[in-house]
Design a protein around this motif. Structure first.
Motif, PDB file in Angstrom:
ATOM      1  N   ARG A  47      50.081  48.974 100.482  1.00 29.22           N
ATOM      2  CA  ARG A  47      50.245  48.264  99.214  1.00 29.22           C
ATOM      3  C   ARG A  47      49.595  49.084  98.090  1.00 29.22           C
ATOM      4  O   ARG A  47      48.391  49.347  98.122  1.00 29.22           O
ATOM      5  CB  ARG A  47      49.580  46.900  99.306  1.00 29.22           C
ATOM      6  CG  ARG A  47      49.801  46.079  98.084  1.00 29.22           C
ATOM      7  CD  ARG A  47      49.189  44.723  98.241  1.00 29.22           C
ATOM      8  NE  ARG A  47      49.629  43.879  97.153  1.00 29.22           N
ATOM      9  CZ  ARG A  47      49.480  42.598  97.139  1.00 29.22           C
ATOM     10  NH1 ARG A  47      48.894  41.985  98.149  1.00 29.22           N
ATOM     11  NH2 ARG A  47      49.901  41.904  96.110  1.00 29.22           N
ATOM     12  N   PRO A  48      50.380  49.443  97.087  1.00 32.30           N
ATOM     13  CA  PRO A  48      49.810  50.203  95.961  1.00 32.30           C
ATOM     14  C   PRO A  48      49.084  49.275  94.992  1.00 32.30           C
ATOM     15  O   PRO A  48      49.181  48.048  95.082  1.00 32.30           O
ATOM     16  CB  PRO A  48      51.050  50.813  95.301  1.00 32.30           C
ATOM     17  CG  PRO A  48      52.133  49.816  95.579  1.00 32.30           C
ATOM     18  CD  PRO A  48      51.825  49.246  96.954  1.00 32.30           C
ATOM     19  N   LEU A  49      48.381  49.866  94.056  1.00 27.10           N
ATOM     20  CA  LEU A  49      47.793  49.097  92.962  1.00 27.10           C
ATOM     21  C   LEU A  49      48.908  48.406  92.196  1.00 27.10           C
ATOM     22  O   LEU A  49      50.026  48.928  92.102  1.00 27.10           O
ATOM     23  CB  LEU A  49      47.046  50.022  92.002  1.00 27.10           C
ATOM     24  CG  LEU A  49      45.818  50.740  92.529  1.00 27.10           C
ATOM     25  CD1 LEU A  49      45.323  51.747  91.496  1.00 27.10           C
ATOM     26  CD2 LEU A  49      44.728  49.754  92.883  1.00 27.10           C
ATOM     27  N   ASP A  50      48.588  47.253  91.611  1.00 22.36           N
ATOM     28  CA  ASP A  50      49.628  46.598  90.821  1.00 22.36           C
ATOM     29  C   ASP A  50      49.873  47.398  89.535  1.00 22.36           C
ATOM     30  O   ASP A  50      49.095  48.268  89.160  1.00 22.36           O
ATOM     31  CB  ASP A  50      49.327  45.119  90.582  1.00 22.36           C
ATOM     32  CG  ASP A  50      48.372  44.817  89.438  1.00 22.36           C
ATOM     33  OD1 ASP A  50      48.167  45.657  88.554  1.00 22.36           O
ATOM     34  OD2 ASP A  50      47.842  43.695  89.427  1.00 22.36           O
ATOM     35  N   ALA A  51      50.987  47.109  88.891  1.00 26.16           N
ATOM     36  CA  ALA A  51      51.446  47.903  87.750  1.00 26.16           C
ATOM     37  C   ALA A  51      50.423  47.962  86.617  1.00 26.16           C
ATOM     38  O   ALA A  51      50.279  48.993  85.959  1.00 26.16           O
ATOM     39  CB  ALA A  51      52.781  47.360  87.235  1.00 26.16           C
ATOM     40  N   ARG A  52      49.702  46.867  86.356  1.00 23.32           N
ATOM     41  CA  ARG A  52      48.716  46.869  85.267  1.00 23.32           C
ATOM     42  C   ARG A  52      47.573  47.836  85.566  1.00 23.32           C
ATOM     43  O   ARG A  52      47.105  48.540  84.672  1.00 23.32           O
ATOM     44  CB  ARG A  52      48.177  45.463  85.030  1.00 23.32           C
ATOM     45  CG  ARG A  52      49.225  44.526  84.433  1.00 23.32           C
ATOM     46  CD  ARG A  52      48.741  43.114  84.395  1.00 23.32           C
ATOM     47  NE  ARG A  52      48.527  42.706  85.796  1.00 23.32           N
ATOM     48  CZ  ARG A  52      47.763  41.710  86.186  1.00 23.32           C
ATOM     49  NH1 ARG A  52      47.114  40.991  85.308  1.00 23.32           N
ATOM     50  NH2 ARG A  52      47.650  41.407  87.455  1.00 23.32           N
ATOM     51  N   LEU A  53      47.126  47.879  86.813  1.00 20.15           N
ATOM     52  CA  LEU A  53      46.055  48.808  87.180  1.00 20.15           C
ATOM     53  C   LEU A  53      46.572  50.243  87.208  1.00 20.15           C
ATOM     54  O   LEU A  53      45.865  51.169  86.800  1.00 20.15           O
ATOM     55  CB  LEU A  53      45.441  48.414  88.522  1.00 20.15           C
ATOM     56  CG  LEU A  53      44.786  47.035  88.554  1.00 20.15           C
ATOM     57  CD1 LEU A  53      44.241  46.732  89.943  1.00 20.15           C
ATOM     58  CD2 LEU A  53      43.701  46.913  87.499  1.00 20.15           C
ATOM     59  N   GLN A  54      47.797  50.426  87.660  1.00 20.54           N
ATOM     60  CA  GLN A  54      48.392  51.768  87.626  1.00 20.54           C
ATOM     61  C   GLN A  54      48.474  52.297  86.204  1.00 20.54           C
ATOM     62  O   GLN A  54      48.277  53.492  85.965  1.00 20.54           O
ATOM     63  CB  GLN A  54      49.785  51.766  88.260  1.00 20.54           C
ATOM     64  CG  GLN A  54      49.760  51.687  89.768  1.00 20.54           C
ATOM     65  CD  GLN A  54      51.145  51.824  90.372  1.00 20.54           C
ATOM     66  OE1 GLN A  54      52.111  52.190  89.699  1.00 20.54           O
ATOM     67  NE2 GLN A  54      51.238  51.531  91.655  1.00 20.54           N
ATOM     68  N   ALA A  55      48.730  51.419  85.244  1.00 15.76           N
ATOM     69  CA  ALA A  55      48.812  51.849  83.836  1.00 15.76           C
ATOM     70  C   ALA A  55      47.466  52.388  83.355  1.00 15.76           C
ATOM     71  O   ALA A  55      47.420  53.361  82.601  1.00 15.76           O
ATOM     72  CB  ALA A  55      49.283  50.693  82.958  1.00 15.76           C
ATOM     73  N   ILE A  56      46.373  51.772  83.787  1.00 16.24           N
ATOM     74  CA  ILE A  56      45.039  52.260  83.412  1.00 16.24           C
ATOM     75  C   ILE A  56      44.784  53.616  84.039  1.00 16.24           C
ATOM     76  O   ILE A  56      44.302  54.546  83.384  1.00 16.24           O
ATOM     77  CB  ILE A  56      43.953  51.235  83.813  1.00 16.24           C
ATOM     78  CG1 ILE A  56      44.147  49.924  83.053  1.00 16.24           C
ATOM     79  CG2 ILE A  56      42.552  51.807  83.558  1.00 16.24           C
ATOM     80  CD1 ILE A  56      43.298  48.770  83.567  1.00 16.24           C
ATOM     81  N   VAL A  57      45.114  53.751  85.324  1.00 23.66           N
ATOM     82  CA  VAL A  57      44.947  55.037  86.015  1.00 23.66           C
ATOM     83  C   VAL A  57      45.799  56.097  85.339  1.00 23.66           C
ATOM     84  O   VAL A  57      45.334  57.207  85.068  1.00 23.66           O
ATOM     85  CB  VAL A  57      45.289  54.902  87.519  1.00 23.66           C
ATOM     86  CG1 VAL A  57      45.343  56.268  88.194  1.00 23.66           C
ATOM     87  CG2 VAL A  57      44.275  53.999  88.225  1.00 23.66           C
ATOM     88  N   GLU A  58      47.047  55.752  85.044  1.00 20.46           N
ATOM     89  CA  GLU A  58      47.953  56.722  84.427  1.00 20.46           C
ATOM     90  C   GLU A  58      47.470  57.171  83.045  1.00 20.46           C
ATOM     91  O   GLU A  58      47.654  58.322  82.650  1.00 20.46           O
ATOM     92  CB  GLU A  58      49.361  56.145  84.320  1.00 20.46           C
ATOM     93  CG  GLU A  58      50.362  57.165  83.854  1.00 20.46           C
ATOM     94  CD  GLU A  58      51.772  56.839  84.298  1.00 20.46           C
ATOM     95  OE1 GLU A  58      52.558  57.786  84.381  1.00 20.46           O
ATOM     96  OE2 GLU A  58      52.069  55.664  84.555  1.00 20.46           O
ATOM     97  N   ALA A  59      46.818  56.274  82.328  1.00 19.74           N
ATOM     98  CA  ALA A  59      46.267  56.626  81.013  1.00 19.74           C
ATOM     99  C   ALA A  59      45.096  57.596  81.136  1.00 19.74           C
ATOM    100  O   ALA A  59      44.728  58.240  80.165  1.00 19.74           O
ATOM    101  CB  ALA A  59      45.832  55.366  80.274  1.00 19.74           C
ATOM    102  N   GLY A  60      44.502  57.685  82.328  1.00 24.09           N
ATOM    103  CA  GLY A  60      43.354  58.559  82.533  1.00 24.09           C
ATOM    104  C   GLY A  60      42.056  57.802  82.726  1.00 24.09           C
ATOM    105  O   GLY A  60      40.986  58.388  82.745  1.00 24.09           O
ATOM    106  N   GLY A  61      42.133  56.473  82.857  1.00 25.19           N
ATOM    107  CA  GLY A  61      40.937  55.661  83.066  1.00 25.19           C
ATOM    108  C   GLY A  61      40.727  54.684  81.926  1.00 25.19           C
ATOM    109  O   GLY A  61      41.578  54.512  81.044  1.00 25.19           O
TER     110      GLY A  61
END
Length: 174
Positions: A144-158
């Motif tokens: 199970r991956p991180l949900d989309a909202r958490l992925q957005a934070i990771v993708e932004a760089g933190g």
């Protein structure tokens, strides 16, 4: 951001402390936040040569309670500084938040994953979808991956780049 990592597996067991095992405590005390400084000390509490052996795209695979103890961000910033990914059977809540805050692609809740790998195995992991492939053992699993909202934070760089992006959006719309 590239969510697909292909590299060598670095396997660790259960109960790795964020302070001491993953990163020396002194960096939390000194409030060091530069990933290029922290990467040189990553995992030296369990393998003093670790920072010299890893390459971008490699993946740390750990057991239960990876990053236990006081939830300091420095260990996760060290992982980011090397360009590594992380898969763990479990990560305590405070460390889970700090992995997101650091902008680290990771999967947690991956029961039994340490039984599927050995250090040196060639892995391919899509952290966006949870697709896990051990190319050495011809083994595939889906976590199970991180949900989309958490992925957005990771993708932004933190957390900081994400906050700055959100503030800029508010300014532009107001």
């Amino acid at each position: 951001m590239n969510w697909i990592y292909r590299g060598k597996c670095w396997k660790f067991g259960d109960n790795l402390g964020i302070d001491g095992d993953v990163m020396p405590l002194r960096f939390a005390i000194e409030r060091e936040l530069d990933p290029t400084v922290l990467r040189d000390w990553l995992m030296t509490g369990v393998d003093p040569d670790f920072p010299r052996k890893v390459s971008p795209g490699d993946v740390i695979v750990a057991g239960k309670r990876f990053g236990q103890g006081n939830p300091h961000i420095q260990g996760f910033l060290g992982i980011v500084g090397h360009g590594l990914g992380l898969i763990a059977e479990s990560i305590p809540r405070g460390s889970f938040r700090n992995a997101i805050n650091a902008g680290l692609p990771f999967l947690s809740g991956c029961a039994g994953v340490t039984g599927d790998v050995e250090t040196g195995d060639d892995l391919e992991v899509d952290f966006r979808t949870g697709e896990f492939n051990n190319l050495t053992r011809n083994l595939s699993r889906r976590f199970r991956p991180l949900d989309a909202r958490l992925q957005a934070i990771v993708e932004a760089g933190g957390w900081r780049p994400n906050l700055e992006r959100r503030l800029a959006q508010l300014r532009a719309s107001g």
